[in-house]
Motif scaffolding. Structure first.
Motif, PDB file in Angstrom:
ATOM      1  N   ASP A 106     -28.095 -88.465 -35.101  1.00 52.20           N
ATOM      2  CA  ASP A 106     -29.104 -88.200 -36.158  1.00 52.20           C
ATOM      3  C   ASP A 106     -30.562 -87.929 -35.382  1.00 52.20           C
ATOM      4  O   ASP A 106     -30.477 -87.684 -34.049  1.00 52.20           O
ATOM      5  CB  ASP A 106     -29.611 -89.621 -36.813  1.00 52.20           C
ATOM      6  N   HIS A 146     -19.941 -99.635 -37.552  1.00 53.77           N
ATOM      7  CA  HIS A 146     -20.955 -98.734 -37.871  1.00 53.77           C
ATOM      8  C   HIS A 146     -20.428 -97.552 -38.709  1.00 53.77           C
ATOM      9  O   HIS A 146     -19.554 -96.969 -38.065  1.00 53.77           O
ATOM     10  CB  HIS A 146     -21.738 -98.354 -36.542  1.00 53.77           C
ATOM     11  N   LYS A 147     -21.098 -97.333 -39.930  1.00 58.34           N
ATOM     12  CA  LYS A 147     -20.545 -96.463 -40.623  1.00 58.34           C
ATOM     13  C   LYS A 147     -21.274 -94.943 -40.537  1.00 58.34           C
ATOM     14  O   LYS A 147     -22.587 -95.195 -40.476  1.00 58.34           O
ATOM     15  CB  LYS A 147     -20.363 -97.000 -41.974  1.00 58.34           C
ATOM     16  N   SER A 148     -20.822 -93.913 -40.395  1.00 67.75           N
ATOM     17  CA  SER A 148     -21.340 -92.771 -40.359  1.00 67.75           C
ATOM     18  C   SER A 148     -22.081 -92.286 -41.900  1.00 67.75           C
ATOM     19  O   SER A 148     -21.686 -92.802 -42.927  1.00 67.75           O
ATOM     20  CB  SER A 148     -20.401 -91.596 -40.350  1.00 67.75           C
ATOM     21  N   ASP A 149     -23.491 -91.794 -41.611  1.00 66.42           N
ATOM     22  CA  ASP A 149     -24.208 -91.635 -42.921  1.00 66.42           C
ATOM     23  C   ASP A 149     -23.578 -90.262 -43.422  1.00 66.42           C
ATOM     24  O   ASP A 149     -23.326 -89.408 -42.658  1.00 66.42           O
ATOM     25  CB  ASP A 149     -25.764 -91.552 -42.614  1.00 66.42           C
ATOM     26  N   THR A 150     -23.864 -90.006 -44.674  1.00 67.50           N
ATOM     27  CA  THR A 150     -23.233 -88.969 -45.509  1.00 67.50           C
ATOM     28  C   THR A 150     -24.198 -87.806 -45.062  1.00 67.50           C
ATOM     29  O   THR A 150     -23.527 -86.454 -45.350  1.00 67.50           O
ATOM     30  CB  THR A 150     -22.860 -88.942 -46.993  1.00 67.50           C
ATOM     31  N   SER A 197     -30.997 -94.229 -39.367  1.00 68.54           N
ATOM     32  CA  SER A 197     -30.231 -94.835 -40.491  1.00 68.54           C
ATOM     33  C   SER A 197     -30.859 -95.972 -40.851  1.00 68.54           C
ATOM     34  O   SER A 197     -31.782 -96.645 -40.545  1.00 68.54           O
ATOM     35  CB  SER A 197     -28.948 -95.042 -39.560  1.00 68.54           C
ATOM     36  N   LYS A 198     -30.435 -96.144 -42.352  1.00 68.53           N
ATOM     37  CA  LYS A 198     -30.888 -97.259 -42.786  1.00 68.53           C
ATOM     38  C   LYS A 198     -30.072 -98.464 -42.686  1.00 68.53           C
ATOM     39  O   LYS A 198     -30.377 -99.701 -43.214  1.00 68.53           O
ATOM     40  CB  LYS A 198     -30.764 -97.123 -44.732  1.00 68.53           C
ATOM     41  N   GLU A 199     -29.161 -98.423 -41.797  1.00 65.97           N
ATOM     42  CA  GLU A 199     -28.302 -99.337 -41.518  1.00 65.97           C
ATOM     43  C   GLU A 199     -29.029-100.935 -40.780  1.00 65.97           C
ATOM     44  O   GLU A 199     -29.829-100.576 -40.148  1.00 65.97           O
ATOM     45  CB  GLU A 199     -27.093 -98.994 -40.333  1.00 65.97           C
ATOM     46  N   LYS A 221     -29.495 -86.438 -41.164  1.00 68.09           N
ATOM     47  CA  LYS A 221     -31.174 -86.155 -40.871  1.00 68.09           C
ATOM     48  C   LYS A 221     -31.758 -85.629 -39.437  1.00 68.09           C
ATOM     49  O   LYS A 221     -31.581 -86.590 -38.631  1.00 68.09           O
ATOM     50  CB  LYS A 221     -31.911 -87.519 -41.348  1.00 68.09           C
ATOM     51  N   HIS A 237     -26.967 -97.690 -34.237  1.00 64.11           N
ATOM     52  CA  HIS A 237     -26.449 -96.783 -35.337  1.00 64.11           C
ATOM     53  C   HIS A 237     -26.313 -95.352 -34.584  1.00 64.11           C
ATOM     54  O   HIS A 237     -25.066 -94.548 -34.391  1.00 64.11           O
ATOM     55  CB  HIS A 237     -26.834 -96.510 -36.795  1.00 64.11           C
ATOM     56  N   LYS A 258     -36.632 -99.996 -41.993  1.00 65.20           N
ATOM     57  CA  LYS A 258     -35.748 -99.718 -40.995  1.00 65.20           C
ATOM     58  C   LYS A 258     -36.047-100.559 -39.713  1.00 65.20           C
ATOM     59  O   LYS A 258     -37.037-100.683 -39.428  1.00 65.20           O
ATOM     60  CB  LYS A 258     -35.493 -98.401 -40.956  1.00 65.20           C
TER      61      LYS A 258
END
Length: 323
Positions: free
Chosen positions: A105, A33-37, A207-209, A40, A99, A271
């Motif tokens: 978030d 799982h990657k951190s969003d930049t 997240s959009k993940e 939000k 996520h 999503k």
């Protein structure tokens, strides 16, 4: 593990932080799982924020606290004849697929405040003054809406959740409305003074993940657990007190609300992360799958399969194997 959480030993809850930190370290070392930049936070705006341990530690605290609070609700309201701690285990294991389990978030914060609102709703009783609980539930739900504005679509359901346990009282309804509007007012003032611009994308702060295999595992296993639990749930509803029957109706209505928001989220924003909210009510239903005296074999095997997948997905890219 299941046998330990199925027992009446409250010290087993000390394993929750170990489980959550374990999943976090697996993710940190593999980068699954990657951190969003952009962080939000709904109506509170979006902020450019690289990964840092502080926000992830806060998220882990929210998850562990949520599991403990859910379990307290479960045991204090007599869902089973004796206390057990399966709701907390179910909650922290299934949320590991999402996520917001690893990175902060708006959805992670909203989830915790929805849980606080549910705790207040559980306090409502037919013949007792419910003004304080109604106001608190509304203000907690209002706070969650400011962090995840899609939830505003479910505000009418909040009144029905109150009326399940209480007769309609105009004063309580006005208190609920006031509680809902106060967080919105504060968020609006914050946006005005700090120049926060809110667009349509900001109404969904998750997240959009998308890991489709993960989500199908969650949906399929949850469905099986529910089917395993159904017979005991129906029996429990049949023999339970009037108050517990109302709590079951509250959980059903809350599940319908959150599932409807999930469908709206899928169709509108493409999503899937809102699915995690369903584990607030489901974590108090799915433990029935394991039985009341000792964990049943079939659901126990299923749980360990889910747990094995939850861990192995960090090392095996099942999504790349999908076709």
């Amino acid at each position: 593990m299941l046998k330990a959480f199925h027992s009446n030993r409250s010290l087993i809850l000390l394993l929750l932080p170990v489980i959550v930190v374990g999943f976090f370290l697996l993710n940190y070392n593999t980068g699954y799982h990657k951190s969003d930049t952009i962080l939000k936070l709904g109506l509170w705006g979006g902020y450019s924020m690289p990964f840092n341990f502080g926000t992830s530690i806060f998220t882990m605290i929210l998850t562990v606290s949520g599991g403990i609070l859910l379990n307290a609700l479960y045991n204090r309201n007599g869902f089973t004849e004796r206390n057990n701690y399966l709701p907390a285990l179910v909650y922290v294991v299934f949320l590991s697929f999402f996520h917001s389990y690893y990175f902060l978030d708006g959805l992670a914060i909203a989830q915790f405040f929805i849980l606080l609102a549910v705790m207040q709703l559980f306090k409502l009783k037919q013949k007792e003054d419910g003004r304080r609980a109604v106001f608190n539930a509304a203000i907690f739900f209002g706070i969650s809406c400011t962090f995840f504005p899609v939830l505003f679509l479910g505000t009418p359901i909040l009144f029905f959740l109150v009326w399940i346990s209480r007769p309609f009282l105009f004063r309580e309804s006005m208190l609920a409305l006031t509680g809902l509007l106060i967080p919105l007012l504060y968020a609006s003032l914050y946006s005005y003074f700090f120049g926060v611009k809110i667009g349509l994308d900001d109404l969904n702060s998750s997240s959009k993940e998308i890991f489709l295999i993960d989500m199908w595992i969650v949906i399929f296993s949850t469905t099986l657990f529910f089917l395993f639990a159904l017979k005991l749930v129906l029996y429990k509803i049949k023999v339970s007190s009037i108050r517990l029957k109302k709590i079951f109706r509250l959980l059903l209505l809350l599940t319908i609300l959150l599932f409807s928001l999930f469908l709206i989220d899928v169709l509108t924003y493409k999503k899937l992360q809102v699915l995690s909210l369903l584990f607030i009510p489901l974590s108090m239903i799915l433990p029935y799958a394991f039985g009341e005296k000792k964990p049943s074999i079939a659901p126990s095997i299923l749980f360990y399969i889910v747990l094995t997948f939850a861990v192995s997905k960090f090392f095996i890219s099942f999504n790349d194997l999908a076709f």
